[in-house]
Design a protein around this motif. Structure first.
Motif, PDB file in Angstrom:
ATOM      1  N   GLU A   1     -10.353  13.967   1.595  1.00 15.42           N
ATOM      2  CA  GLU A   1      -9.535  14.144   2.801  1.00 15.42           C
ATOM      3  C   GLU A   1      -8.543  15.293   2.627  1.00 15.42           C
ATOM      4  O   GLU A   1      -8.094  15.580   1.519  1.00 15.42           O
ATOM      5  CB  GLU A   1      -8.798  12.843   3.134  1.00 15.42           C
ATOM      6  CG  GLU A   1      -9.738  11.746   3.566  1.00 15.42           C
ATOM      7  CD  GLU A   1      -9.031  10.481   4.008  1.00 15.42           C
ATOM      8  OE1 GLU A   1      -9.733   9.529   4.363  1.00 15.42           O
ATOM      9  OE2 GLU A   1      -7.788  10.425   3.997  1.00 15.42           O
TER      10      GLU A   1
ATOM     11  N   ILE B   1       0.432   3.725   3.473  1.00 17.94           N
ATOM     12  CA  ILE B   1      -0.755   3.846   4.305  1.00 17.94           C
ATOM     13  C   ILE B   1      -0.565   2.940   5.513  1.00 17.94           C
ATOM     14  O   ILE B   1      -0.426   1.729   5.381  1.00 17.94           O
ATOM     15  CB  ILE B   1      -2.022   3.463   3.518  1.00 17.94           C
ATOM     16  CG1 ILE B   1      -2.212   4.436   2.360  1.00 17.94           C
ATOM     17  CG2 ILE B   1      -3.234   3.441   4.435  1.00 17.94           C
ATOM     18  CD1 ILE B   1      -3.354   4.090   1.433  1.00 17.94           C
TER      19      ILE B   1
ATOM     20  N   THR C   1      -6.985   8.702   7.130  1.00 20.30           N
ATOM     21  CA  THR C   1      -5.871   7.881   6.678  1.00 20.30           C
ATOM     22  C   THR C   1      -4.604   8.368   7.370  1.00 20.30           C
ATOM     23  O   THR C   1      -4.370   9.572   7.458  1.00 20.30           O
ATOM     24  CB  THR C   1      -5.679   7.986   5.152  1.00 20.30           C
ATOM     25  OG1 THR C   1      -6.922   7.688   4.511  1.00 20.30           O
ATOM     26  CG2 THR C   1      -4.606   7.042   4.655  1.00 20.30           C
TER      27      THR C   1
ATOM     28  N   LEU D   1      -0.590   8.311   7.027  1.00 11.97           N
ATOM     29  CA  LEU D   1       0.481   8.056   6.060  1.00 11.97           C
ATOM     30  C   LEU D   1       1.837   8.176   6.733  1.00 11.97           C
ATOM     31  O   LEU D   1       2.030   9.011   7.609  1.00 11.97           O
ATOM     32  CB  LEU D   1       0.453   9.090   4.925  1.00 11.97           C
ATOM     33  CG  LEU D   1      -0.707   9.100   3.973  1.00 11.97           C
ATOM     34  CD1 LEU D   1      -0.484  10.170   2.910  1.00 11.97           C
ATOM     35  CD2 LEU D   1      -0.897   7.756   3.327  1.00 11.97           C
TER      36      LEU D   1
ATOM     37  N   SER E   1       0.830  -1.193   0.000  1.00  8.71           N
ATOM     38  CA  SER E   1       0.000   0.000   0.000  1.00  8.71           C
ATOM     39  C   SER E   1       0.870   1.251   0.000  1.00  8.71           C
ATOM     40  O   SER E   1       0.499   2.270   0.546  1.00  8.71           O
ATOM     41  CB  SER E   1      -0.962  -0.006   1.193  1.00  8.71           C
ATOM     42  OG  SER E   1      -0.229  -0.011   2.398  1.00  8.71           O
TER      43      SER E   1
ATOM     44  N   THR F   1     -13.976   9.787   6.820  1.00  6.32           N
ATOM     45  CA  THR F   1     -12.842   8.872   6.672  1.00  6.32           C
ATOM     46  C   THR F   1     -11.556   9.527   7.147  1.00  6.32           C
ATOM     47  O   THR F   1     -11.452  10.747   7.231  1.00  6.32           O
ATOM     48  CB  THR F   1     -12.670   8.458   5.196  1.00  6.32           C
ATOM     49  OG1 THR F   1     -12.431   9.623   4.418  1.00  6.32           O
ATOM     50  CG2 THR F   1     -13.885   7.722   4.690  1.00  6.32           C
TER      51      THR F   1
ATOM     52  N   TRP G   1      -4.560  12.415   7.457  1.00  5.82           N
ATOM     53  CA  TRP G   1      -5.459  12.995   6.458  1.00  5.82           C
ATOM     54  C   TRP G   1      -6.865  12.590   6.859  1.00  5.82           C
ATOM     55  O   TRP G   1      -7.110  11.428   7.205  1.00  5.82           O
ATOM     56  CB  TRP G   1      -5.128  12.470   5.068  1.00  5.82           C
ATOM     57  CG  TRP G   1      -3.857  13.043   4.538  1.00  5.82           C
ATOM     58  CD1 TRP G   1      -2.579  12.702   4.908  1.00  5.82           C
ATOM     59  CD2 TRP G   1      -3.728  14.080   3.585  1.00  5.82           C
ATOM     60  NE1 TRP G   1      -1.671  13.475   4.225  1.00  5.82           N
ATOM     61  CE2 TRP G   1      -2.349  14.323   3.402  1.00  5.82           C
ATOM     62  CE3 TRP G   1      -4.636  14.830   2.853  1.00  5.82           C
ATOM     63  CZ2 TRP G   1      -1.876  15.291   2.526  1.00  5.82           C
ATOM     64  CZ3 TRP G   1      -4.162  15.777   1.973  1.00  5.82           C
ATOM     65  CH2 TRP G   1      -2.784  16.010   1.817  1.00  5.82           C
TER      66      TRP G   1
ATOM     67  N   LEU H   1      -6.479  10.398  -2.064  1.00  2.00           N
ATOM     68  CA  LEU H   1      -7.178  10.749  -0.819  1.00  2.00           C
ATOM     69  C   LEU H   1      -8.056  11.978  -1.015  1.00  2.00           C
ATOM     70  O   LEU H   1      -9.176  12.037  -0.495  1.00  2.00           O
ATOM     71  CB  LEU H   1      -6.174  11.005   0.306  1.00  2.00           C
ATOM     72  CG  LEU H   1      -5.355   9.805   0.775  1.00  2.00           C
ATOM     73  CD1 LEU H   1      -4.357  10.233   1.841  1.00  2.00           C
ATOM     74  CD2 LEU H   1      -6.260   8.701   1.292  1.00  2.00           C
TER      75      LEU H   1
ATOM     76  N   TYR I   1     -14.404   9.438  11.575  1.00  2.00           N
ATOM     77  CA  TYR I   1     -13.418  10.412  12.050  1.00  2.00           C
ATOM     78  C   TYR I   1     -14.102  11.503  12.870  1.00  2.00           C
ATOM     79  O   TYR I   1     -15.188  11.954  12.539  1.00  2.00           O
ATOM     80  CB  TYR I   1     -12.696  11.045  10.856  1.00  2.00           C
ATOM     81  CG  TYR I   1     -11.863  12.248  11.222  1.00  2.00           C
ATOM     82  CD1 TYR I   1     -10.630  12.101  11.837  1.00  2.00           C
ATOM     83  CD2 TYR I   1     -12.322  13.534  10.980  1.00  2.00           C
ATOM     84  CE1 TYR I   1      -9.865  13.194  12.187  1.00  2.00           C
ATOM     85  CE2 TYR I   1     -11.562  14.639  11.327  1.00  2.00           C
ATOM     86  CZ  TYR I   1     -10.341  14.466  11.929  1.00  2.00           C
ATOM     87  OH  TYR I   1      -9.597  15.560  12.286  1.00  2.00           O
TER      88      TYR I   1
ATOM     89  N   TYR J   1     -11.858  10.551  -1.395  1.00  2.00           N
ATOM     90  CA  TYR J   1     -12.386  10.630  -0.034  1.00  2.00           C
ATOM     91  C   TYR J   1     -12.537  12.051   0.498  1.00  2.00           C
ATOM     92  O   TYR J   1     -12.935  12.236   1.647  1.00  2.00           O
ATOM     93  CB  TYR J   1     -11.488   9.826   0.915  1.00  2.00           C
ATOM     94  CG  TYR J   1     -11.384   8.378   0.518  1.00  2.00           C
ATOM     95  CD1 TYR J   1     -12.427   7.492   0.785  1.00  2.00           C
ATOM     96  CD2 TYR J   1     -10.253   7.895  -0.137  1.00  2.00           C
ATOM     97  CE1 TYR J   1     -12.335   6.157   0.413  1.00  2.00           C
ATOM     98  CE2 TYR J   1     -10.158   6.555  -0.513  1.00  2.00           C
ATOM     99  CZ  TYR J   1     -11.197   5.700  -0.229  1.00  2.00           C
ATOM    100  OH  TYR J   1     -11.115   4.380  -0.605  1.00  2.00           O
TER     101      TYR J   1
ATOM    102  N   ALA K   1      -6.229   3.272   8.149  1.00  2.00           N
ATOM    103  CA  ALA K   1      -7.331   3.998   7.536  1.00  2.00           C
ATOM    104  C   ALA K   1      -8.615   3.550   8.206  1.00  2.00           C
ATOM    105  O   ALA K   1      -8.698   2.429   8.714  1.00  2.00           O
ATOM    106  CB  ALA K   1      -7.393   3.727   6.034  1.00  2.00           C
TER     107      ALA K   1
END
Length: 104
Positions: A42, A83, A71, A73, A25, A69, A62, A36, A90, A40, A86
């Motif tokens: 983000e 990633i 994530t 990183l 990933s 959502t 993010w 992202l 949120y 999403y 995730a």
């Protein structure tokens, strides 16, 4: 504070021992961020430098209040982002102000 440090330490420990499945990933940071933002909605909400055995890496959170959502990183000095985590649902916590009147 201690629980937060332990949680962060555990997360970074897991990153250091990533399995090959998780390593898949990883991609160029610009490509990951583009996905992202596009898929999403983000945005970067928090980040910092993480010392690692091969130099420093940047860890970023993010998230999107719109889609719910988030994530996490981890980006190395070569611009490769992986990633780490995730999820959904949120929320942003409001810091509780410290009181100085109470003896510890």
């Amino acid at each position: 504070m201690f629980k937060r440090l332990m949680g962060i330490g555990t997360t970074f420990g897991m990153v250091a021992l990533m399995s090959p499945a998780v390593a898949q990933s990883c991609a160029d940071r610009d490509a990951v961020i583009g996905k992202l933002q596009e898929k999403y909605s983000e945005q970067l909400t928090a980040g910092g430098l993480q010392p690692m055995h091969r130099g420093q890496s940047m860890i970023e959170l993010w998230a999107s209040a719109e889609t719910g959502t988030f994530t996490v990183l981890l980006t190395d000095a070569n611009g490769v982002s992986c990633i780490v985590a995730a999820g959904t649902d949120y929320f942003q916590a409001t810091p509780v102000p410290r009181t100085t009147d109470i003896p510890s």
